[in-house]
Scaffold this active site. Structure first.
Site, PDB file in Angstrom:
ATOM      1  N   CYS A  60       0.816  -1.231   0.000  1.00 48.02           N
ATOM      2  CA  CYS A  60       0.000   0.000   0.000  1.00 48.02           C
ATOM      3  C   CYS A  60       0.843   1.273   0.000  1.00 48.02           C
ATOM      4  CB  CYS A  60      -0.923   0.011   1.211  1.00 48.02           C
ATOM      5  SG  CYS A  60      -2.083  -1.360   1.209  1.00 48.02           S
TER       6      CYS A  60
ATOM      7  N   HIS B 155      -3.420   7.361   2.322  1.00 48.05           N
ATOM      8  CA  HIS B 155      -3.847   6.051   1.840  1.00 48.05           C
ATOM      9  C   HIS B 155      -5.253   5.777   2.373  1.00 48.05           C
ATOM     10  CE1 HIS B 155      -4.004   1.902   0.856  1.00 48.05           C
ATOM     11  NE2 HIS B 155      -3.803   1.459   2.083  1.00 48.05           N
TER      12      HIS B 155
ATOM     13  N   ASN C 263     -10.182   0.066  -0.413  1.00 44.69           N
ATOM     14  CA  ASN C 263      -8.721   0.101  -0.374  1.00 44.69           C
ATOM     15  C   ASN C 263      -8.175  -0.496  -1.679  1.00 44.69           C
ATOM     16  OD1 ASN C 263      -6.000  -0.297   0.099  1.00 44.69           O
ATOM     17  ND2 ASN C 263      -6.262  -1.211   2.122  1.00 44.69           N
TER      18      ASN C 263
END
Ligand code: UT7
Length: 361
Positions: free
Chosen positions: A111, A249, A279
């Protein structure tokens, strides 16, 4: 002094939508649980390969920068769900774009991959090693989403975002960055088998999907995203209250809120789109940046902070001063092809594969 700045941006979201209500049909969950615990309402599922998404996002970023693909020196594909390892999936993106003068590589920091790639590319551009880099954050996480596991399958989605980085003499671009990892606890967020660790030719559904100790990852994400953001803000010589926009994020609305609180930023200075896409790992920040620009939320010379946390366990933050231009030089008509199937058709192989876990145990 030669600096490196973002001159183009773009995104590609697959059209098929999987809502929380859809997920209620396959796992024991509820729209209410997902919304209140994560902020996610729906996510996108890709019916095309990840490199198709990457190519569309890349075309938009190139148009925004006013560049043709052959002007690129390097294509960096930040991803943890490449469609192939040999070749690196960036090779397909290079070919699909026609970036005939570029090198190409994949970069995997999960990520945090987009920030890792931005820091790498900016350093290379500033040092004069290359002039023009296309960075793409792209994921097809639906491949590793175990649709029988409610603790993870509600969190993820597919998508791509891209930026172009070029040299400038102006005092803009990265002012400070931090890249971190704690590999000793990498197993608390992992896909147990997605590489040479597995037996050749065998994919075990019990070990092929994302596994996560959610609350522990949550705790670490809150700590590290806040700390790393404060570090880069201090290193840039800024005060937290001077930050114009935090683009975090998008893993969980509560992690975003906690990070914003740590920086004492009001919500108007925090970009959030997790409700729409969930996500998407390395894609969240370039997609969010693109949407922030589309919505007029990036002003010339804005002070921007990116922060991420994820598998690895990696974390990263960057403080950057935006340039003078906040509108694209040109636009591209590239788009993800219309799907000829429903979202359930696309997910059918996933449901069948992960649905076999009990039997294969
Ligand atoms: O980008 C990579 C980084 N990833 C992250 O940063 C994710 C970090 N973690 C999180 O965002 C959160 O930990 C989750 C969203 C994954 C989970 O939220 P939580 O508030 O930490 O829930 P929990 O795991 O502590 O579970 C609470 C309860 C449990 O039930 P019991 O034991 O209290 O009866 C779970 O079984 O919620 C249950 N649960 C669910 N219920 C309905 C877990 N998932 C679901 C679900 N629907 N999808």
């Amino acid at each position: 002094m030669r600096n490196a700045t973002i001159t183009g941006w773009g995104k590609a979201l697959p059209p098929l939508v999987l809502t929380n209500t859809d997920l209620e049909k396959i796992v024991d969950t509820s729209d209410e649980w997902i919304t209140t615990r994560t902020g996610i309402k729906e996510r996108r599922i890709s019916h095309v390969e990840a490199t198709d998404l990457a190519t569309v996002a890349g075309r938009h970023a190139l148009a925004a920068a006013g560049l043709e693909p052959d002007a690129l020196d390097l294509v960096v594909n930040a991803t943890c769900t490449p469609e192939s390892l040999i070749p690196a999936s960036a090779s397909y993106v290079q070919a699909k774009l026609g970036a005939t003068n570029a090198g190409a590589m994949d970069l995997n920091a999960n990520c945090s991959g987009f920030i890792y790639a931005l820091v790498t590319a900016s350093a290379m551009v500033s040092a004069g090693v290359v002039d023009r880099v296309l960075i793409i954050g792209v994921e097809k996480l639906s491949y590793v989403m175990d649709l029988t596991d409610r603790s993870t399958c509600v969190l993820f989605g597919d998508g791509a975002g891209a930026v172009v980085v070029e040299p400038t003499d102006e005092p803009v671009g990265l002012a400070a960055s931090e890249l971190g990892v704690d590999g000793t606890v990498a197993d608390i967020l992992c896909v147990p088998e997605f590489g040479t660790v597995g037996s050749p030719g065998v994919r075990d559904p019990r070990r092929a999907g994302i596994k996560m100790e959610g609350p522990e990852v949550f705790r670490r994400a809150v700590t590290k995203m806040g700390e790393a953001s404060l570090h880069v803000i201090a290193e840039a010589g800024w005060r937290p209250e001077e930050v114009d926009l935090l683009i975090p994020h998008q893993a969980n609305q509560r992690i975003i809120d906690a990070t914003a609180r740590r920086l004492k930023l009001d919500p108007a200075r925090v970009f959030v789109n997790i409700h729409a896409y969930g996500n998407t790992s390395a894609a969240t920040i370039p997609v969010a940046l693109t949407e922030a620009l589309e919505q007029g939320r990036v002003k010339p010379r804005a002070k921007i902070v990116f922060a991420a946390f994820g598998g690895g366990l990696t974390w990263a933050a960057a403080a950057l001063t935006w340039g003078d231009r906040v509108t694209p030089i040109a636009t591209s008509d590239a788009q993800v092809p219309e799907p000829d199937r429903t979202v359930w058709d696309v997910l059918a192989p996933n449901l069948e594969f992960y649905g076999n876990q009990e039997r294969s145990g």
